[in-house]
Design an enzyme around this catalytic site. Structure first.
Site, PDB file in Angstrom:
ATOM      1  N   GLU A  12       0.921  -1.254   0.099  1.00  0.00           N
ATOM      2  CA  GLU A  12       0.037   0.020   0.058  1.00  0.00           C
ATOM      3  C   GLU A  12       0.790   1.138   0.029  1.00  0.00           C
ATOM      4  O   GLU A  12       0.323   2.291  -0.278  1.00  0.00           O
ATOM      5  CB  GLU A  12      -0.824  -0.030   1.378  1.00  0.00           C
ATOM      6  CG  GLU A  12      -1.925  -0.979   1.126  1.00  0.00           C
ATOM      7  CD  GLU A  12      -3.008  -1.266   2.097  1.00  0.00           C
ATOM      8  OE1 GLU A  12      -4.214  -1.606   2.030  1.00  0.00           O
ATOM      9  OE2 GLU A  12      -2.475  -1.029   3.449  1.00  0.00           O
ATOM     10  N   ASP A 196     -11.838  -6.862  -2.686  1.00  0.00           N
ATOM     11  CA  ASP A 196     -12.643  -8.106  -2.718  1.00  0.00           C
ATOM     12  C   ASP A 196     -14.047  -7.456  -2.129  1.00  0.00           C
ATOM     13  O   ASP A 196     -14.156  -6.844  -1.700  1.00  0.00           O
ATOM     14  CB  ASP A 196     -11.895  -9.173  -1.824  1.00  0.00           C
ATOM     15  CG  ASP A 196     -11.550  -8.617  -0.352  1.00  0.00           C
ATOM     16  OD1 ASP A 196     -10.681  -7.858  -0.159  1.00  0.00           O
ATOM     17  OD2 ASP A 196     -12.739  -8.597   0.217  1.00  0.00           O
TER      18      ASP A 196
END
Ligand code: ADE
Length: 229
Positions: A12, A196
């Site tokens: 990230e 997801d």
């Protein structure tokens, strides 16, 4: 202005650290803090490790030790809202802790005395995000992000969180950062790209899309830093 940019995982923050000038790495409290500059702004970048406790520690250090006065969080999330697909961006209007439960004492989920269920993010930073999205022709959803120390890979839990908190996405750090920044009066912003759908395929999808979705979020955060006055 000194801007903290936080993620939870290496994937990230790596795309952000890669773009910094004058990089200097400081090791502190069993973590690495990447000081540098980007488009004339002083920034400090770090990933906390996963979960609310590590996120609280890192956000506090970024503010109290490094003197950051604005905090931007970049990362990935599981979708609750059916509008959100892998790679889509969501900004938190407010955040809550879905796993905070003292309902046995008559309190609502997500609440402890002297706290609040929802912590709102900074409106001006959200406006900057909307401006960047419009320049780039990107759709940005604004909504409620629910945080908890659980990787959710279960339809039932996901729907419970969606219904109980009216949440659009879930992750594991945002509300912790929100509580720290709110207590210390530091404007903050949380951006997530969907990796997801927090369902039975979530583990598989997360592994497959973590890197690409994290990069989408990181690139957007860098564009925001360019726009921040
Ligand atoms: N971050 C990304 N996907 C997640 C999920 N399904 N649960 C918790 N945090 C997440």
């Amino acid at each position: 202005m000194k801007i903290a940019i936080m993620g939870a995982m290496p994937e990230e923050v790596e795309p952000i650290v890669a773009k910094l000038d004058n990089l200097n790495v400081v090791e502190y409290a069993e973590n690495k803090y990447y000081e540098g500059s980007y488009h004339g702004h002083e920034v400090v970048v770090a990933y906390s490790k996963i979960g609310k406790v590590f996120a609280t520690l890192t956000a506090t250090i970024l503010i109290e030790k490094f003197g950051c006065d604005t905090l931007l969080f970049s990362g990935v999330a599981g979708a609750i809202s059916p509008d959100l697909k892998v790679g889509d961006l969501i900004i938190a209007k407010s955040l809550c802790q879905h796993d905070l439960d003292i309902t046995a004492f008559g309190h609502p989920y997500g609440y402890v005395p002297e706290g609040e269920v929802y912590v709102a993010s900074d409106e001006k930073l959200r406006e900057v995000a909307k401006q960047v999205a419009s320049q780039k022709g990107l759709t940005l959803k604004e909504g409620i992000i629910a945080t908890g120390d659980q990787f959710v890979a279960n339809e039932e839990r996901k729907h419970w969180i969606g219904e109980t908190f009216k949440a659009d996405a879930l992750e594991m750090e945002g509300a912790a950062v929100a509580v720290v920044c709110s207590a210390l009066n530091v404007p903050f912003f949380v951006l997530r790209a969907i990796s997801d759908a927090a369902d039975m395929d979530a583990g598989f999808d997360f592994d497959k899309f973590l890197e690409s979705s994290a990069k989408i979020s990181a690139d957007f955060i860098l564009s925001m830093v360019e726009e921040i006055q």
